[in-house]
Design an enzyme around this catalytic site. Structure first.
Site, PDB file in Angstrom:
ATOM      1  N   LYS A  13      15.713 -30.678  -7.781  1.00  0.00           N
ATOM      2  CA  LYS A  13      15.720 -30.962  -9.216  1.00  0.00           C
ATOM      3  C   LYS A  13      16.386 -29.850 -10.015  1.00  0.00           C
ATOM      4  O   LYS A  13      17.214 -30.119 -10.875  1.00  0.00           O
ATOM      5  CB  LYS A  13      14.289 -31.157  -9.744  1.00  0.00           C
ATOM      6  N   ARG A  88       4.105 -34.728 -15.938  1.00  0.00           N
ATOM      7  CA  ARG A  88       3.539 -34.719 -14.585  1.00  0.00           C
ATOM      8  C   ARG A  88       2.404 -35.726 -14.404  1.00  0.00           C
ATOM      9  O   ARG A  88       1.934 -35.909 -13.294  1.00  0.00           O
ATOM     10  CB  ARG A  88       3.025 -33.319 -14.234  1.00  0.00           C
ATOM     11  N   ARG A 127      13.159 -21.836   1.623  1.00  0.00           N
ATOM     12  CA  ARG A 127      13.169 -21.147   0.333  1.00  0.00           C
ATOM     13  C   ARG A 127      12.128 -20.034   0.314  1.00  0.00           C
ATOM     14  O   ARG A 127      12.389 -18.934  -0.179  1.00  0.00           O
ATOM     15  CB  ARG A 127      12.916 -22.145  -0.806  1.00  0.00           C
ATOM     16  N   ARG A 133       8.381 -15.633  -0.627  1.00  0.00           N
ATOM     17  CA  ARG A 133       7.240 -16.174  -1.377  1.00  0.00           C
ATOM     18  C   ARG A 133       6.061 -16.401  -0.437  1.00  0.00           C
ATOM     19  O   ARG A 133       6.019 -17.381   0.295  1.00  0.00           O
ATOM     20  CB  ARG A 133       7.636 -17.467  -2.073  1.00  0.00           C
ATOM     21  N   ARG A 144       0.998 -29.352  -2.581  1.00  0.00           N
ATOM     22  CA  ARG A 144       1.796 -29.645  -3.773  1.00  0.00           C
ATOM     23  C   ARG A 144       2.521 -30.988  -3.637  1.00  0.00           C
ATOM     24  O   ARG A 144       2.624 -31.740  -4.612  1.00  0.00           O
ATOM     25  CB  ARG A 144       2.763 -28.507  -4.056  1.00  0.00           C
TER      26      ARG A 144
END
Length: 187
Positions: A13, A88, A127, A133, A144
């Site tokens: 996105k 959302r 990622r 992360r 998620r």
């Protein structure tokens, strides 16, 4: 052009929103970026959001709606925008409808990117590795994706019923995906 870009985490996105913003000459509005800006600049909205984030809680709809409404009223979005990360849930759809009606700026389309869960998991793990992360564990990513499937994906039906949904496969070359989106939006 006023667009929503939707899809599960890792579908691309942010990448597509940036490319579309450049193509159409309009800003991308990322709710995540708005929260980070307000927190960094210690605005009242930022302080309120941080209080929830520090407790590991989601920022309540009312506060998220206020931040988005404030951003949509700024001068640089008069000619259009791409909204990434909002709405959302169904409550936020209603709030956005109200905001847009008050501003006299109707939504043109909703771009929905999609990819198989395995692809999304692989992208997010990569990622996480690249960005270092630690919070992007396979379990956290799966959670998620589950939350998106449960709470946000059903919103696509609302926009489909309104005739505003443009569904795009989020797998492939970035430029090819962008070309598909633009072709669908300019039909």
């Amino acid at each position: 052009m006023r667009l929503l870009i939707m899809g599960p985490q890792g579908v691309g996105k942010g990448t597509q929103a940036a490319k579309l913003a450049e193509h159409f000459g309009i800003p991308t509005i990322s709710t995540g970026d708005i929260f980070r800006y307000n927190i960094k600049n210690e605005t009242e909205l930022g302080k309120q959001a941080l209080a929830f984030i520090n407790k590991g809680q989601l920022v309540p709809d009312e506060l998220t709606n206020s931040i988005v409404k404030d951003r949509l009223a700024q001068d640089d979005v008069k000619n259009g925008w791409i909204l990434d990360g909002y709405p959302r849930n169904a409550s936020q759809v209603e709030a956005l409808d109200t905001m847009l009606a008050e501003l006299g700026t109707p939504l043109d389309a909703v771009v929905a990117l999609d990819a198989d869960r395995d692809v999304l998991m692989e992208r997010m793990m990569k990622r996480a590795e690249i960005e270092g992360r630690a919070d992007d564990t396979p379990e956290a990513i799966a959670t998620r994706l589950d939350v998106y499937a449960k709470e946000t994906a059903p919103l696509l039906d609302i926009y489909s019923e309104r005739g505003q949904l443009v569904s795009i496969n989020g797998v492939g070359e970035i430029d090819a995906i962008q070309a598909n989106i633009i072709a669908e939006l300019t039909k």
